[in-house]
Design a protein around this motif. Structure first.
Motif, PDB file in Angstrom:
ATOM      1  N   LEU A  25       3.317  33.840 -22.152  1.00  0.00           N
ATOM      2  CA  LEU A  25       4.522  33.333 -22.476  1.00  0.00           C
ATOM      3  C   LEU A  25       4.555  33.606 -23.975  1.00  0.00           C
ATOM      4  O   LEU A  25       3.751  33.021 -24.826  1.00  0.00           O
ATOM      5  CB  LEU A  25       4.575  32.001 -22.204  1.00  0.00           C
ATOM      6  CG  LEU A  25       5.210  31.731 -20.796  1.00  0.00           C
ATOM      7  CD1 LEU A  25       5.500  30.292 -20.546  1.00  0.00           C
ATOM      8  CD2 LEU A  25       6.745  32.428 -20.778  1.00  0.00           C
ATOM      9  N   ALA A  28       7.035  29.202 -25.311  1.00  0.00           N
ATOM     10  CA  ALA A  28       7.287  28.100 -24.527  1.00  0.00           C
ATOM     11  C   ALA A  28       8.680  27.669 -24.874  1.00  0.00           C
ATOM     12  O   ALA A  28       9.027  27.651 -25.857  1.00  0.00           O
ATOM     13  CB  ALA A  28       6.501  27.149 -24.354  1.00  0.00           C
ATOM     14  N   PRO A  29       9.529  27.377 -23.799  1.00  0.00           N
ATOM     15  CA  PRO A  29      11.029  26.809 -24.086  1.00  0.00           C
ATOM     16  C   PRO A  29      10.683  25.462 -24.851  1.00  0.00           C
ATOM     17  O   PRO A  29       9.625  24.826 -24.538  1.00  0.00           O
ATOM     18  CB  PRO A  29      11.661  26.584 -22.636  1.00  0.00           C
ATOM     19  CG  PRO A  29      10.550  27.202 -21.826  1.00  0.00           C
ATOM     20  CD  PRO A  29       9.339  27.470 -22.410  1.00  0.00           C
ATOM     21  N   ARG A 137       7.422  30.485 -11.886  1.00  0.00           N
ATOM     22  CA  ARG A 137       6.702  31.481 -13.045  1.00  0.00           C
ATOM     23  C   ARG A 137       6.654  33.100 -12.683  1.00  0.00           C
ATOM     24  O   ARG A 137       7.137  33.894 -13.427  1.00  0.00           O
ATOM     25  CB  ARG A 137       5.637  30.931 -13.687  1.00  0.00           C
ATOM     26  CG  ARG A 137       5.183  31.600 -14.792  1.00  0.00           C
ATOM     27  CD  ARG A 137       3.982  31.098 -15.347  1.00  0.00           C
ATOM     28  NE  ARG A 137       3.467  32.112 -16.455  1.00  0.00           N
ATOM     29  CZ  ARG A 137       2.555  31.331 -17.478  1.00  0.00           C
ATOM     30  NH1 ARG A 137       2.145  30.108 -17.594  1.00  0.00           N
ATOM     31  NH2 ARG A 137       2.318  32.232 -18.530  1.00  0.00           N
ATOM     32  N   ILE A 166      11.683  22.581 -14.637  1.00  0.00           N
ATOM     33  CA  ILE A 166      12.239  24.072 -15.374  1.00  0.00           C
ATOM     34  C   ILE A 166      13.189  23.641 -16.469  1.00  0.00           C
ATOM     35  O   ILE A 166      13.216  24.065 -17.553  1.00  0.00           O
ATOM     36  CB  ILE A 166      12.466  25.115 -14.508  1.00  0.00           C
ATOM     37  CG1 ILE A 166      11.208  25.538 -13.729  1.00  0.00           C
ATOM     38  CG2 ILE A 166      13.161  26.227 -15.053  1.00  0.00           C
ATOM     39  CD1 ILE A 166      11.680  26.312 -12.398  1.00  0.00           C
ATOM     40  N   PRO A 172       7.725  26.920 -17.351  1.00  0.00           N
ATOM     41  CA  PRO A 172       8.440  28.219 -17.225  1.00  0.00           C
ATOM     42  C   PRO A 172       9.163  28.435 -15.786  1.00  0.00           C
ATOM     43  O   PRO A 172       8.191  28.351 -14.790  1.00  0.00           O
ATOM     44  CB  PRO A 172       7.730  29.402 -18.007  1.00  0.00           C
ATOM     45  CG  PRO A 172       6.141  28.772 -17.349  1.00  0.00           C
ATOM     46  CD  PRO A 172       6.341  27.345 -17.253  1.00  0.00           C
ATOM     47  N   CYS A 439      10.327  35.381 -22.668  1.00  0.00           N
ATOM     48  CA  CYS A 439       9.293  34.974 -21.528  1.00  0.00           C
ATOM     49  C   CYS A 439       8.073  36.036 -21.167  1.00  0.00           C
ATOM     50  O   CYS A 439       7.267  35.654 -20.874  1.00  0.00           O
ATOM     51  CB  CYS A 439       9.945  34.574 -20.204  1.00  0.00           C
ATOM     52  SG  CYS A 439      11.403  33.584 -20.523  1.00  0.00           S
TER      53      CYS A 439
END
Ligand SMILES: [Zn+2]
Length: 446
Positions: A25, A28-29, A137, A166, A172, A439
């Motif tokens: 990833l 990461a958000p 994911r 999420i 993710p 992502c």
């Protein structure tokens, strides 16, 4: 899932190591609460080719500007504003993120009744939810930036939890719309066949009578259902007319109560309907989407085209389970292929759905479904539209998703080859962005 009926165990399917499917990833958000503090990040993508799904054409050398989670401009040529990070996809073909309208993140393969029962009897719901997060994911990693998850198979409302985790940036995964528990009348869905002395879990919520149906819809919506799903039929069999028939689960009064109450609460309804009788009953009730639909006849196709009911064929799962299930299943796959070809000519709206989860998440990539649609007669562009522009309409998100256009969410994927020449390119996604966050990014997408 695709309802089983008679089954023999199978263990021959090889498994691809999850590690091989899940690259790093890149970012990461942000965690919940940190979004407001961070300034919206600006990114430019230089796309060698962009599939314009709305105009059904390819645009060359396009600059896509992204501000935070949204696309702000898409221009041919164009120059990158000073100080804006550029992602070079000049050797790639860029598309909108894919949408799978029929998934089960809480299920991990159910060719046989044993596969299914084991998950409900031996795995706790928290354990299944952890696998659900893993599966979400996997979907994102394959370029599916949005999914409609069509029931939890006995895991109650755990799909709402996966969706929420999420959305909060804790794990993710794709954007999700969820159906929670699904419905049949009492005794018409597993787990079945256990001693009456045992209280075993059920794969759906048992619902009886019109009042019970309305009550169940209200309850599921209260706990977070975006969609209502019910099983219109079971016991699929060919009769002497050559048509795939089935036993209908709900009375018309019950099915109409489900659909009416869902619509009254602003929710849409998906019906599992495989045989012609189940499809006819679901259309009488006024559902929004028909799932599977193997037994579609020409008159049912015409009714769907007239009403605008969407067909989600889930070819991939049928092909996956048929050899292991035997019986009518291989013939059902053939029947669906013929129905697909006719439905295409008769103007039925066909939207993309795989029923992954009915197949093991780790084995087949969902993008395999595109290949079936092309093999069955769609052009590659039409197949891509089923999972982008059309699928976004089904979700009620056509103003937010499904095309790469100014104002849309920045959900973008890329492949290194030309999917209009070779649809299997979509099974080899090299770049995935969701909401402006990268992502997945492989060297091949440089
Ligand atoms: Zn399913």
């Amino acid at each position: 899932m695709l309802r089983r009926n008679l089954l023999l165990p199978i263990s021959a399917f090889g498994m691809i190591a999850l590690a091989a499917l899940v690259p790093v990833l890149a970012q990461a958000p942000p965690a919940q609460g940190s979004k407001a503090a961070a300034p919206a990040k600006r990114i430019a993508i230089r796309a060698g080719h962009l599939i314009d799904v709305k105009g059904a054409k390819v645009l060359d050398n396009v600059l896509i500007l992204i501000d935070g989670d949204k696309i702000t401009s898409v221009t041919p040529g164009g120059s990158v504003p000073a100080g804006v990070e550029t992602i070079d996809l000049s050797k790639s073909t860029v598309l909108p993120g894919f949408i799978d309208l029929h998934t089960h993140v809480l299920l991990n393969g159910d060719i046989t009744a044993e596969d299914y029962d084991k998950q409900l009897l031996k795995e706790s719901i928290p354990y299944r939810a952890i696998l659900g997060a893993r599966n979400a994911r996997i979907a994102l990693d394959r370029g599916f930036t949005a999914i409609r998850d069509l029931e939890t198979e006995g895991a109650m409302y755990a799909d709402v939890d996966v969706k929420q985790a999420i959305a909060n940036g804790e794990v993710p995964g794709p954007r999700m719309q969820v159906a929670t528990r699904a419905m049949t009348p009492t005794g018409m869905y597993p787990l079945l066949g256990y001693s009456w002395e045992l209280k075993v879990p059920t794969g759906v919520q048992y619902v009886d009578g019109a009042d019970g149906a309305r009550n169940a819809v209200r309850e599921q919506v209260m706990y977070g259902a975006d969609w209502i799903k019910y099983y219109s039929d079971r016991k699929y069999h060919f009769e002497s007319d050559g048509v795939l028939h089935s036993m209908v689960n709900f009375t018309d009064e019950e099915a109409k109560a489900i659909v009416d109450e869902a619509h009254r609460l602003g929710k849409k309804v998906a019906a599992h309907a495989i045989g012609s009788d189940g499809i006819a009953a679901a259309l009488r009730a006024g559902v929004d989407t028909i799932e599977h639909g193997d037994g579609l006849t020409e008159s049912l196709m015409d009714e769907m085209a007239r009403k605008g009911t969407v067909w989600v064929p889930t070819v991939m799962v049928g092909e996956y389970v048929a050899p292991g299930r035997g019986g009518n299943w291989p013939r059902m796959v053939e029947a669906e292929k013929l129905a697909f070809q006719k439905a295409l000519k008769r103007g039925v709206k066909i939207a993309f759905g795989t029923d992954v989860g009915g197949s093991d998440w780790r084995e087949i990539g969902q993008a395999r479904e595109f290949q079936y649609y092309v093999d069955y007669g769609m052009s590659p562009m039409e197949a891509i539209q089923t999972a982008t522009s059309l699928a976004s309409e089904v979700l009620g998100w056509s103003d937010k998703l499904g095309t790469v256009e100014s104002g849309k969410w920045a959900d973008i994927v890329a492949v290194s080859g030309d999917p209009l020449k070779d649809i299997t390119e979509l099974q080899r996604v090299t770049f995935v962005m969701k909401a402006g966050v990268v992502c997945r990014k492989e060297a091949a997408s440089q």
